[in-house]
Design a protein around this motif. Sequence first.
Motif, PDB file in Angstrom:
ATOM      1  N   ASP A 327       0.820  -1.212   0.000  1.00 13.67           N
ATOM      2  CA  ASP A 327       0.000   0.000   0.000  1.00 13.67           C
ATOM      3  C   ASP A 327       0.855   1.263   0.000  1.00 13.67           C
ATOM      4  O   ASP A 327       0.331   2.372   0.160  1.00 13.67           O
ATOM      5  N   THR A 362      -7.337   5.290  -3.421  1.00 13.68           N
ATOM      6  CA  THR A 362      -6.814   4.177  -4.211  1.00 13.68           C
ATOM      7  C   THR A 362      -5.929   4.707  -5.318  1.00 13.68           C
ATOM      8  O   THR A 362      -6.351   5.574  -6.108  1.00 13.68           O
ATOM      9  N   LYS A 416      -9.331  -1.136   3.488  1.00  7.79           N
ATOM     10  CA  LYS A 416      -8.025  -0.505   3.457  1.00  7.79           C
ATOM     11  C   LYS A 416      -8.259   0.929   3.001  1.00  7.79           C
ATOM     12  O   LYS A 416      -8.584   1.161   1.843  1.00  7.79           O
ATOM     13  N   ALA A 419      -4.904   2.313  -0.426  1.00 11.01           N
ATOM     14  CA  ALA A 419      -4.600   1.075  -1.147  1.00 11.01           C
ATOM     15  C   ALA A 419      -4.003   1.374  -2.522  1.00 11.01           C
ATOM     16  O   ALA A 419      -4.417   2.332  -3.184  1.00 11.01           O
TER      17      ALA A 419
END
Length: 422
Positions: A327, A362, A416, A419
């Motif tokens: 990550d 993300t 998460k 990510a």
Amino acid sequence: MNKLKMVLPFIQARWFRRFSSRQALARYQQKALEKQYAYMRTHSPYYRQLPKDESFPFMDKQFMMTHFDELNTQGIKKEEALAFALASEKTREFNQDYQGLSIGLSSGTSGHRGIFITTEAEQALWAGTVLGKMLPKGNLLGHKLAFFLRADNQLYQSINSPVIELAYFDTYHPLAEHVARLNKYQPTILIAPASMLVALAQQIEEKNLALHVQQVISVAEVLEETDRDYLAAMFDLPMIHQIYQCTEGFLGCTCSHGNLHLNEDIVYIEKEFIDERRFYPIVTDFKRTSQPIIRYRLNDILVAANEPCPCGSVFQRIEKIEGRADDIFLFEGKNETTVSVFPDFIRRCLLFVPDIRTYQVTQHSPRLVEIAVDQLTEQQKQQIQEEFQNLAEDLKFTCPQLTFSVYEWNPRIKLKRVARNF
């Protein structure tokens, strides 16, 4: 008999496994490691064939799955164990054992699913240790635990006893069902992933849920500071506790002051440092004998706290669990270089913007980052853009294109907040 086996580890974890110094702890760990190594050289087919003068190799999930049949000491075959665990997942029935063993699957957050096995004796040891470390001080009996997780397991059910009740809440079920059941069950201790705790706290805020719990424990996901403060306010508690538990062991938990410590009385942690305080933990569990966890390299990023804890424990204090190695965001730097950015820096780009609590960031490519938030004003979007631009200037990378979307929470998937998917 299995419940009676919980008593000794409970007493040891709660009152007697104390160390006056790091040196005393090191002596204890060395003896435990030598005993574990000797056991594995005798009982594990994989370690039995190692030359006596050869040190134990590092392992990870891929290594464990590749050598599963030879590593475990119970004669269990990977394909049989995997078929059993998948059948339990499909039926959502988790109360059966396999040849006297509990078998489960890891959630596969890092992209690879793993199998874990435990014996009845290990279940009793785990349950006694968890209860000894986590039950509220001065209040041991009569607790009702509400435990939320993607999959139940006999390991978790081993906590049930005549004096402690555990009810499993399947995160695959609708939130409304959980709210109705919690209102009726009225647990004294609530254990759930951070995102589920936030969802339940929102139900309290909306007056749909009324709970008077003595303790809230976050598991399975990174607990963000903003979420921790919100949960403490909604549940009317001085602190939110954490358990750092994975298929590789019961690795850490919070003390009476709310600080996270590694459980160095049951695991030995080697540190692979990334910088001055960040490190990857390399775990050896010297209490587990069915499935060796020896020099197991996790890709979790832990941040060490160097100052002593007011609780007096000599166990390593952890400032935070920052995320996973996969990550870490990767951006384009100057002269075709790649700049690595830790998840905590990405979080700050959102935390510095007022009135944002639930979100997910993300990275789809070095030039594209998606920001998912419940509701976002144009002003907030502009502030996020500015924070990313400032970060890019500070760390000398090309600021990516930011796209914005609506955050949608899926309780079936481990959340998460930061990510990278490439």
